[in-house]
Design a protein around this motif. Structure first.
Motif, PDB file in Angstrom:
ATOM      1  N   LYS A 221       0.837  -1.205   0.000  1.00 33.54           N
ATOM      2  CA  LYS A 221       0.000   0.000   0.000  1.00 33.54           C
ATOM      3  C   LYS A 221       0.871   1.255   0.000  1.00 33.54           C
ATOM      4  N   LYS A 224       2.271   1.859  -3.466  1.00 33.13           N
ATOM      5  CA  LYS A 224       1.212   2.339  -4.365  1.00 33.13           C
ATOM      6  C   LYS A 224       0.892   3.797  -4.092  1.00 33.13           C
ATOM      7  N   GLU A 225       0.773   4.167  -2.821  1.00 33.37           N
ATOM      8  CA  GLU A 225       0.469   5.548  -2.444  1.00 33.37           C
ATOM      9  C   GLU A 225       1.611   6.478  -2.840  1.00 33.37           C
TER      10      GLU A 225
END
Length: 338
Positions: A221, A224-225
């Motif tokens: 995550k 991705k962020e």
């Protein structure tokens, strides 16, 4: 046979059933030239629990004399294999006989030998492992010099080595990695990544501390962020910025989070290629192949299936084909059996 080998005493009852494999192994290892086919047939097909059971039974009825009064003690199967079998075949048999956790404890304890792969062996044994795995590896470690404490051993042995590696190992052994179920925002961690990579506001050690304690799902995550906010692949940029020990550790963490089966397939491919080029080098990098295949062997059949598929997809042929082409003789047979 050596002096110690002549003192091995083999005695076993005739009505054993679960212990038959231990008896067969003992008979093979008691021969002047051990029957390597027996080792290939038995060791790779055992589960970790079965290996531990056989080691217990082996100690029970294979004894070594310890004094003139006829007192004896049980023989450790793995150590007996190490005594009787040499080269890479003996090493892969020995490490397999150690079982799932003791084998990684062994690799964690060997990087201080003068081999070119010592850091890789240590990183792969301990970094990016779950808390459960770390707990079991620590429990399996045996070294009287360090009171059977892996933390004490590594703290001492790494004292004059890479401080980044030492820091990562200490964090790994603390076993405080975030569990997958522990959901938390990634925004602050993205800021740490940006500050370490570009802004100079965050130390690289702070970045390492953060990543060492985050779960794989959290890291995915985070990556991705980061890419959404800054249009940059942080993992690639970080490994490029730190092409040293820090980069090597970060790459192992990132590759596990992004696609662990693909990571393991690539590692096995690299070690197979190295083995085929120089299997008997003075610095035995074949230990990387052994460590990676044995570690994969203890994984679930489902996970092994994923690794095999990744290998086929990336390299256009199966792991089995690669093993046949790049290894030979009993070592090849054992690798195939694993």
């Amino acid at each position: 046979m050596g002096e110690g080998e002549r003192q091995i005493v083999f005695s076993a009852p005739d009505d054993l059933d679960p212990e038959e494999d231990a008896i067969v192994l003992a008979k093979s290892l008691s021969q002047i030239t051990p029957d390597t086919k027996i080792l290939v047939d038995i060791l790779p097909r055992l589960s970790h629990a079965q290996m531990m059971q056989i080691r217990t039974e082996y100690k029970r009825f294979v004894r070594v004399k310890i004094n003139d009064e006829g007192d004896t003690r049980g023989v450790n199967l793995a150590k007996h294999i190490k005594l009787r079998c040499t080269d890479e075949f003996g090493k892969i048999c020995y490490v397999t006989a150690l079982g799932c956790w003791e084998s990684d404890a062994y690799w964690a304890n060997t990087p201080f030998q003068p081999t070119s792969c010592r850091n890789e062996l240590l990183i792969e044994a301990l970094i990016a492992r779950s808390n459960y795995e770390i707990e079991n590896i620590i429990a399996a470690f045996r070294n009287k010099q360090y009171s059977n404490s892996l933390a004490k051993c590594l703290d001492h042995e790494l004292e004059n080595g890479s401080q980044i590696l030492r820091r990562a190992v200490v964090l790994a052994l603390e076993g405080k990695r975030q569990e997958a179920s522990d959901e938390r925002p990634v925004g602050d961690d993205v800021d740490i990544c940006r500050g370490a990579l570009h802004d100079g506001t965050v130390k690289s050690t702070t970045l390492l501390d953060m990543l060492m304690t985050r779960s794989e799902s959290h890291i995915r995550k985070l990556l991705k962020e980061y890419e959404t906010r800054f249009n940059e692949h942080f993992a690639k940029a970080a490994v490029k910025k730190w092409p040293d020990m820090l980069g090597e550790i970060l790459a192992h963490i990132f590759n596990a989070a992004i696609n662990r089966p693909a990571r393991d397939a690539i590692l096995i491919h690299h070690s197979l290629e190295e083995f085929s080029h120089e299997p008997t080098a003075k610095e035995p990098r074949y230990e990387l192949l052994i460590s990676r295949l044995v570690r994969l062997h203890w994984e679930s059949p489902r996970y092994m299936h994923y690794v095999k598929n990744e290998y086929q997809h990336k390299f256009g042929h199966s792991i089995m084909e690669a093993i046949k082409n790049m290894t030979k003789d009993d070592f090849c047979s054992f690798c195939l059996a694993l």
